[in-house]
Write a protein that holds these residues in place. Structure first.
Motif, PDB file in Angstrom:
ATOM      1  N   GLY A  53       0.802  -1.219   0.000  1.00  0.00           N
ATOM      2  CA  GLY A  53       0.000   0.000   0.000  1.00  0.00           C
ATOM      3  C   GLY A  53       0.832   1.264   0.000  1.00  0.00           C
ATOM      4  O   GLY A  53       2.068   1.231   0.027  1.00  0.00           O
ATOM      5  N   THR A  54       0.134   2.411  -0.035  1.00  0.00           N
ATOM      6  CA  THR A  54       0.773   3.726  -0.051  1.00  0.00           C
ATOM      7  C   THR A  54       0.043   4.674   0.896  1.00  0.00           C
ATOM      8  O   THR A  54      -1.101   4.455   1.276  1.00  0.00           O
ATOM      9  N   ASP A  55       0.734   5.738   1.242  1.00  0.00           N
ATOM     10  CA  ASP A  55       0.150   6.821   2.026  1.00  0.00           C
ATOM     11  C   ASP A  55       0.940   8.085   1.677  1.00  0.00           C
ATOM     12  O   ASP A  55       2.113   7.994   1.265  1.00  0.00           O
ATOM     13  N   GLU A  56       0.320   9.252   1.835  1.00  0.00           N
ATOM     14  CA  GLU A  56       0.983  10.482   1.412  1.00  0.00           C
ATOM     15  C   GLU A  56       0.638  11.646   2.320  1.00  0.00           C
ATOM     16  O   GLU A  56      -0.304  11.596   3.110  1.00  0.00           O
ATOM     17  N   CYS A  57       1.431  12.708   2.170  1.00  0.00           N
ATOM     18  CA  CYS A  57       1.222  13.950   2.908  1.00  0.00           C
ATOM     19  C   CYS A  57       1.770  15.096   2.068  1.00  0.00           C
ATOM     20  O   CYS A  57       2.495  14.876   1.091  1.00  0.00           O
ATOM     21  N   SER A  58       1.443  16.337   2.456  1.00  0.00           N
ATOM     22  CA  SER A  58       1.868  17.523   1.706  1.00  0.00           C
ATOM     23  C   SER A  58       2.404  18.578   2.655  1.00  0.00           C
ATOM     24  O   SER A  58       2.069  18.597   3.848  1.00  0.00           O
TER      25      SER A  58
END
Length: 358
Positions: free
Chosen positions: A224-229
């Motif tokens: 899986g993946t996860d992200e932030c900015s």
């Protein structure tokens, strides 16, 4: 050259014997490893074929083989005597079941629901039907998707300074990989940027205002993946000299005010202490007031006793006694104050007359 006839006969007998002694066999071969994400479902296969010679009761066991060889195998679920037993392993209670409710059909596969990272391990399927016994091992790895990924900025966001964009996931099975991309402006990373995919750090050297914008980080692993900015805003350098001067002046003013307050407190304390000392000295020096009424009474009493002892022969001398012989302290008073007791000449003479008559 042809083999001798006796040897050929022996070979045929062995082949026939091998065919007649065929027992149960597990057919789900080739599925020895599984990787799944936490929360998903997995089916561990265990299909088999029985032989006519397998006449004993059918037993199917799933066991968990610990990584430590010193520990014993843990039974997870079992089918025996036409009944399913699934209460052996509390950690999976309610999360496991046979894929086929009737394993006698030749399917003893196991379903595990809502996988957890603790479910990682080696599982073994054992099929028994006397005289046949077969088993198969399967390796299950439960991976955790990246989660709670946070982005941050390290360093001064000023022109000409080096800025580091950081990205880290608080959850996720290794190995995690990080990738940065720019989602505003040219949507390309600056030419001076350096990315470390393992740590998630993006170094921007000698930053300029063109570097300002929104940057996005993607953390990923095999499941899986996860992200932030994060928003980067590169600004001109700050006037540090003025800030330092202002800080110094503010500190000096604060010290002056503090010193003034301390001086006032000390002065107030000294004044209170002086007042207490003066008041204490005055109270010690002043004698207690005398009782005038008691003095007057004692004086009159003494006169009466003396008058009572007088005889006509000596009364003439007493009448000539000047009035000024009365103690002055009994008649001392402040101007305008009425005396509590002040005998007059007439009162004394009247008393003397009373005594004479008697």
């Amino acid at each position: 050259m042809e083999p001798p006839l006796p040897l050929l006969a022996v070979s045929l007998v062995l082949l026939c014997s091998a065919g007649l002694t065929r027992s149960l066999s597990i057919t789900s071969v080739g599925h020895s490893t599984f990787e799944k994400a936490q929360g998903e479902k997995v089916t561990l296969p265990c299909t088999f074929v029985l032989s006519e010679e397998d006449e004993g009761p059918l037993d199917i066991e799933w066991v968990l083989i610990p990584a430590d060889n010193q520990k014993k195998e843990q039974i997870i679920i079992m089918y025996a005597v036409d009944r399913i037993y699934n209460h052996y392993y509390a950690a999976m209670t309610g999360r496991m079941q046979f894929t086929n409710p009737d394993p006698r059909s030749g399917d003893g596969s196991l379903d595990i629901l809502n996988l957890k990272s603790a479910d990682t391990g080696t599982y073994q399927c054992k099929v028994k039907k006397a005289p046949g016994v077969q088993s198969q091992k399967i390796q299950l790895t439960v991976l955790v998707k990246p989660a709670r990924t946070k982005c941050s900025i390290e360093g001064s966001q000023e022109i000409g300074k080096d800025v580091i964009l950081k990205c880290a996931s608080q959850e996720g099975s290794p190995l995690l990989s990080y990738d940065w991309r720019r989602v505003s402006g040219t949507q390309e990373l600056p030419a001076t940027s350096m990315l470390n995919k393992n740590t998630g750090e993006l170094l921007l050297k000698n930053a300029s205002q063109d570097y300002s914008g929104t940057y996005n980080c993607v953390a990923s692993n095999r499941v899986g993946t996860d992200e932030c900015s994060v928003e980067l805003n590169v600004t001109p350098p700050i006037n540090t000299a003025g800030i330092i001067a202002g800080a110094i002046i503010g500190t000096l003013l604060g010290l002056c005010v503090l010193g003034f307050l301390i001086f006032c407190c000390c002065k107030k304390h000294r004044e209170k202490k002086y007042e207490k000392e003066v008041h204490h000295d005055i109270r010690e020096d002043v004698p207690p007031p005398k009782s005038r009424s008691s003095t007057a009474r004692s004086y009159i009493g003494s006169n009466r006793s003396s008058l009572g002892s007088m005889s006509p022969s000596n009364m003439e001398g007493y009448t000539k006694t000047p009035y000024s012989q009365v103690p002055s302290e009994d008649f001392e008073r402040t101007p305008g104050q009425n005396p509590t007791f002040a005998p007059s000449k007439y009162d004394i003479a009247h008393k003397i007359g009373d005594i004479t008559v008697v």
